[in-house]
Design a protein around this motif. Structure first.
Motif, PDB file in Angstrom:
ATOM      1  N   ALA A 101       0.868  -1.178   0.000  1.00 40.60           N
ATOM      2  CA  ALA A 101       0.000   0.000   0.000  1.00 40.60           C
ATOM      3  C   ALA A 101       0.902   1.223   0.000  1.00 40.60           C
ATOM      4  CB  ALA A 101      -0.916   0.006   1.223  1.00 40.60           C
ATOM      5  N   TYR A 102       0.801   2.065  -1.040  1.00 43.91           N
ATOM      6  CA  TYR A 102       1.810   3.096  -1.281  1.00 43.91           C
ATOM      7  C   TYR A 102       1.188   4.487  -1.309  1.00 43.91           C
ATOM      8  CZ  TYR A 102       4.237  -1.126  -2.555  1.00 43.91           C
ATOM      9  OH  TYR A 102       4.776  -2.391  -2.513  1.00 43.91           O
ATOM     10  N   ARG A 103       1.950   5.440  -0.747  1.00 49.45           N
ATOM     11  CA  ARG A 103       1.501   6.827  -0.780  1.00 49.45           C
ATOM     12  C   ARG A 103       2.056   7.507  -2.027  1.00 49.45           C
ATOM     13  NH1 ARG A 103       3.541  12.005   1.798  1.00 49.45           N
ATOM     14  NH2 ARG A 103       1.817  13.425   1.394  1.00 49.45           N
ATOM     15  N   HIS A 104       1.166   7.837  -2.936  1.00 48.81           N
ATOM     16  CA  HIS A 104       1.509   8.585  -4.142  1.00 48.81           C
ATOM     17  C   HIS A 104       0.679   9.864  -4.181  1.00 48.81           C
ATOM     18  CE1 HIS A 104       4.001   5.581  -6.224  1.00 48.81           C
ATOM     19  NE2 HIS A 104       3.176   4.672  -5.712  1.00 48.81           N
ATOM     20  N   PRO A 118     -11.182   0.968   0.145  1.00 47.31           N
ATOM     21  CA  PRO A 118     -11.185  -0.054  -0.898  1.00 47.31           C
ATOM     22  C   PRO A 118     -10.080   0.168  -1.921  1.00 47.31           C
ATOM     23  CG  PRO A 118     -12.856   1.576  -1.373  1.00 47.31           C
ATOM     24  CD  PRO A 118     -12.298   1.926  -0.026  1.00 47.31           C
ATOM     25  N   TYR A 119      -9.573  -0.942  -2.466  1.00 40.38           N
ATOM     26  CA  TYR A 119      -8.539  -0.883  -3.491  1.00 40.38           C
ATOM     27  C   TYR A 119      -9.067  -1.481  -4.790  1.00 40.38           C
ATOM     28  CZ  TYR A 119      -5.056   0.531   0.009  1.00 40.38           C
ATOM     29  OH  TYR A 119      -4.346   1.214   0.966  1.00 40.38           O
ATOM     30  N   ASN A 125      -5.899   6.101  -6.244  1.00 44.39           N
ATOM     31  CA  ASN A 125      -6.522   5.709  -4.987  1.00 44.39           C
ATOM     32  C   ASN A 125      -5.582   5.959  -3.805  1.00 44.39           C
ATOM     33  OD1 ASN A 125      -9.176   4.038  -5.732  1.00 44.39           O
ATOM     34  ND2 ASN A 125      -7.603   3.602  -7.269  1.00 44.39           N
ATOM     35  N   PRO A 126      -5.983   6.779  -2.845  1.00 46.18           N
ATOM     36  CA  PRO A 126      -5.131   7.044  -1.682  1.00 46.18           C
ATOM     37  C   PRO A 126      -5.068   5.838  -0.756  1.00 46.18           C
ATOM     38  CG  PRO A 126      -7.260   8.097  -1.424  1.00 46.18           C
ATOM     39  CD  PRO A 126      -7.241   7.529  -2.813  1.00 46.18           C
ATOM     40  N   LEU A 127      -4.284   5.944   0.296  1.00 47.25           N
ATOM     41  CA  LEU A 127      -4.104   4.818   1.222  1.00 47.25           C
ATOM     42  C   LEU A 127      -5.410   4.408   1.897  1.00 47.25           C
ATOM     43  CD1 LEU A 127      -0.718   5.907   2.810  1.00 47.25           C
ATOM     44  CD2 LEU A 127      -1.105   3.877   1.400  1.00 47.25           C
ATOM     45  N   CYS A 181     -13.174   2.671  -7.870  1.00 41.74           N
ATOM     46  CA  CYS A 181     -11.710   2.649  -7.739  1.00 41.74           C
ATOM     47  C   CYS A 181     -11.040   2.436  -9.088  1.00 41.74           C
ATOM     48  CB  CYS A 181     -11.284   1.557  -6.758  1.00 41.74           C
ATOM     49  SG  CYS A 181     -11.869   1.807  -5.078  1.00 41.74           S
ATOM     50  N   SER A 182     -11.642   1.609  -9.936  1.00 40.72           N
ATOM     51  CA  SER A 182     -11.073   1.407 -11.273  1.00 40.72           C
ATOM     52  C   SER A 182     -11.212   2.671 -12.111  1.00 40.72           C
ATOM     53  CB  SER A 182     -11.732   0.217 -11.969  1.00 40.72           C
ATOM     54  OG  SER A 182     -13.107   0.445 -12.186  1.00 40.72           O
TER      55      SER A 182
END
Length: 448
Positions: free
Chosen positions: A76-79, A273-274, A266-268, A332-333
């Protein structure tokens, strides 16, 4: 949801119907130490204002990812997510639309899903992609089940570099179906010999690249060995931005490619949901779970979109369904697709280069801290450190200094005490030189 009160005789009738004697039997698969044996100690009643104040005070103890130098990754990455993404997905026609059963009134939804599928197929180097899955872990489990259907075999060989959560979901899903999972030990050094585990009974080989520990894996020899014995290669990723630089899994011989798309759009959001990504070869499309949107023409010859393939358990031929996954991560998509459209091919490559460059700078700086060793010869934006102290203790000490430093490997691999000193660290485009210096200085103080 309405509250439906039940009498004791109602409960007993339900238990008899499903064949158990007591409600506790429904929780037999939950480890005993995870079950509560008493009620949670909560006050019986509080005013609404008091509850709000109490919860606000609890929430104030949290440290937001954007408030301090942040180097946590491990799936899970912060971008940076452009404001345009949130602005567009908040439009009512996107935010409130439901699953597109009626194509004639769902053209907008079907079109963006079609574009999403196209983007995922191109990113992964595959022929076709579905309209998304719940997340990367469920996509991985579904890929293994799909490989079993295709090969008519029932043993998956799973790399020790696969994310522990993905491994756990896959194991739970396949074991309940009576399938075998041959899992290699955790691979923090990137040196496992997975080829030796592939044999004539193997259905598929599941390999993550970049791995959970950050190593880039050459998938070509694994694909060759798998194909030589009639098995499939399932390639997994947790950081989709890496596909902006790394050779696509499809070009390396993968038969099924799955992963997590959270990094784009999508944020953390505390873990969800991812959005799970799933792509495969044309010849396997009818075994693919989920749904597939296609392009056609209407009665007037105009471009139109339809659900081309949707073998789901709730449809009329549910006994022929490939999966019990009933939906896709639609909003999310869409966020993923908007972000990727804003970047374009050139922008994604540039973003990937910045991620890698930032990670290299961080690895070089941390390697200069006495007692710290970087285990990776190759990585994208995530790597593993070996520390002279317990990694979990170091992370807590760094958090107290205002640096969120990474994920202790043992936290996700509790059964492997030899991982106590390993810390998985991620660096993306949001990290600055000041962040990296703060991490290095604080780490030196904690280890000193």
């Amino acid at each position: 949801m309405r509250y439906l009160p039940l009498a004791d005789h109602d409960r007993q009738a339900m238990l008899r119907t499903i064949g158990v004697s007591h409600v506790d039997a429904l929780f037999a698969d939950v480890p005993a130490d995870k079950l509560l044996d008493r009620l949670v100690a909560l006050p019986t009643a509080k005013s609404e204002i008091a509850v709000e104040r109490h919860l606000a005070a609890m929430a104030a103890k949290n440290v937001a990812a954007g408030a301090v130098p942040f180097f946590v990754g491990a799936g899970a990455y912060r971008h940076h997510v452009p404001a345009t993404v949130d602005h567009l997905i908040q439009r009512s026609e996107f935010l409130t639309s439901y699953t597109p059963y009626q194509a004639e009134i769902a053209q907008g939804t079907l079109q963006y899903l079609f574009e999403f599928q196209t983007q995922v197929a191109r990113l992964t180097g595959m022929d076709v992609a579905n309209a998304s899955m719940y997340d990367g872990s469920t996509a991985t489990a579904e890929a293994v089940l799909m490989a079993h259907r295709i090969t008519r075999r029932s043993k998956a060989v799973v790399s020790g570099g696969l994310h522990p959560h993905y491994r756990g979901v896959t194991r739970t899903t396949t074991e309940l179906a009576g399938f075998a999972v041959d899992t290699l030990d955790p691979d923090p050094t990137g040196t496992e010999d997975i080829l030796a585990r592939i044999d004539g009974e193997t259905s598929c080989v599941v390999v993550q690249s970049p791995s959970f520990y950050g190593h880039l894996i050459d998938l070509k020899p694994i694909a060759e060995k798998a194909h030589a014995v009639g098995a499939l290669l399932v390639a997994v990723f947790t950081e989709v931005v890496s596909l902006g630089l790394i050779e696509p899994p499809g070009a390396q011989g993968a038969d099924i490619v799955v992963g997590e798309g959270q990094s784009l759009g999508n944020p953390l959001t505390f873990g969800g949901p991812y959005v799970g990504l799933f792509a495969t070869r044309d010849k396997y499309v009818r075994q693919m779970p989920g749904r597939l949107c296609g392009e056609t023409v209407d009665a007037d010859g105009k471009r139109a979109f339809v659900l081309t393939l949707s073998t789901r358990e709730q449809h009329i031929r549910r006994d022929k369904a490939t999966s019990n996954i009933c939906t896709n991560a639609g909003l999310c998509s869409l966020a993923f697709s908007i972000h990727l459209s804003l970047l374009g091919q050139t922008g994604l490559t540039r973003l990937a280069r910045v991620n890698h460059a930032n990670a290299v700078k961080l690895a070089d700086r941390l390697a200069a801290v006495p007692g710290v060793a970087v285990l990776n010869d190759t990585f994208f934006n995530e790597f593993t450190l070996r520390l002279p102290k317990n990694a979990a203790d170091v992370v807590e000490a760094l958090a107290a200094k205002g640096v969120l430093a990474g994920v202790p490997a043992r936290r996700l691999e509790p059964k492997h005490p030899h991982l106590d000193d390993l810390l998985v660290v991620a660096s993306t485009e949001v990290n600055t030189d000041e962040d990296r210096e703060a991490f290095a200085v604080a780490l030196a103080e904690v280890l000193g």
